[in-house]
Design an enzyme around this catalytic site. Structure first.
Site, PDB file in Angstrom:
ATOM      1  N   CYS A  99       0.898  -1.200   0.051  1.00  0.00           N
ATOM      2  CA  CYS A  99       0.101   0.053   0.035  1.00  0.00           C
ATOM      3  C   CYS A  99       0.996   1.190  -0.012  1.00  0.00           C
ATOM      4  CB  CYS A  99      -0.891  -0.037   1.350  1.00  0.00           C
ATOM      5  SG  CYS A  99      -1.882   1.390   1.299  1.00  0.00           S
ATOM      6  N   CYS A 102      -0.523   4.278   2.533  1.00  0.00           N
ATOM      7  CA  CYS A 102      -0.641   4.166   3.926  1.00  0.00           C
ATOM      8  C   CYS A 102      -0.311   2.829   4.246  1.00  0.00           C
ATOM      9  CB  CYS A 102      -1.780   4.583   4.458  1.00  0.00           C
ATOM     10  SG  CYS A 102      -3.336   4.268   3.497  1.00  0.00           S
ATOM     11  N   SER A 103      -1.018   1.905   4.680  1.00  0.00           N
ATOM     12  CA  SER A 103      -1.077   0.597   5.175  1.00  0.00           C
ATOM     13  C   SER A 103      -2.062  -0.283   4.982  1.00  0.00           C
ATOM     14  CB  SER A 103      -0.734   0.425   6.878  1.00  0.00           C
ATOM     15  OG  SER A 103      -1.538   1.051   7.456  1.00  0.00           O
ATOM     16  N   CYS A 104      -2.964   0.000   3.751  1.00  0.00           N
ATOM     17  CA  CYS A 104      -4.147  -0.883   3.523  1.00  0.00           C
ATOM     18  C   CYS A 104      -3.690  -2.383   3.664  1.00  0.00           C
ATOM     19  CB  CYS A 104      -4.876  -0.394   2.317  1.00  0.00           C
ATOM     20  SG  CYS A 104      -5.338   1.177   2.479  1.00  0.00           S
TER      21      CYS A 104
HETATM   22 FE    FE Z   1      -3.367   2.047   2.878  1.00  0.00          FE
END
Ligand code: FE
Length: 202
Positions: A99, A102-104
């Site tokens: 991602c 961000c951190s999906c």
């Molecule tokens: Fe994300």
């Protein structure tokens, strides 16, 4: 130590500030937060994803439905397949997930993302130099293998269906699931073949 803005991203600082405020106001307890986190680590973990992979390995019809739509995980009683896309690694095509924003992460099947997944280095380098990143994870890919990098978002979460290792023909679905690692489902590792019988388990 030098201040590194990537070490504590803004969202992490904001989350910590919110958490301490809620605890201070008596609206939340630190225990409740820890319990919720360990629930993800313990009960959700990457175990659900591993079950999906094992089923796909032994049931070609399920695998076809799964690759057509992540919603097929509902057949295993798993929720959250609505925005899940499953991509299959083959001897000629390697998929990995990132991602960049961000951190999906497909947390309904893989639990909490590892720290490195959220790091700036992984997020930026996975798209720029995926082969170099994979090499650092210990995965050396032949130049002939096409590398596909999937950028997750709030709308789309990706999970890799790793290749079934050789020598696993006689294993049960449960034994197969036990071989599948989180990293293999992110696409930064292969599923290792089981240790030959008689060898001590590491
Ligand atoms: Fe994300």
């Amino acid at each position: 130590m030098k201040y590194d803005p990537e070490q504590e991203p803004y969202v992490a600082l904001r989350t910590k500030a919110l958490e301490s405020l809620l605890i201070e106001k008596g609206l939340l307890s630190a225990e409740a937060v820890d319990e919720r986190i360990s629930e993800y680590e313990r009960d959700i973990g990457p175990l659900k994803g591993a079950k999906v992979v094992a089923r796909a390995w032994i049931d070609p019809a399920f695998k076809a439905r799964l690759l057509a739509s992540g919603a097929a995980i509902a057949e295993l009683g798993l929720p959250g397949g609505g925005n899940l896309v499953v991509v299959e690694n083959t001897p000629t095509h390697h998929h990995m997930v990132v991602c960049t924003l961000c951190s999906c992460y497909p947390w309904t099947v893989l639990g909490l993302p590892p720290t490195w997944y959220k790091s700036f280095a992984y997020r930026s380098r996975a798209v720029r130099e995926p082969r170099a990143v994979l090499r650092e994870f210990g995965l050396e890919l032949d130049e002939a293998v096409a590398v596909h990098v999937w950028d997750s978002s709030a709308e789309m979460r990706y999970m890799v269906l790793p290749e079934r290792p050789a020598g696993t023909e006689g294993l049960t679905e449960e034994e197969l699931a036990a071989l599948v690692t989180r990293d293999a489902m992110i696409g930064v590792a292969r599923v290792a073949a089981p240790a030959p019988s008689g060898a001590a388990a590491g």
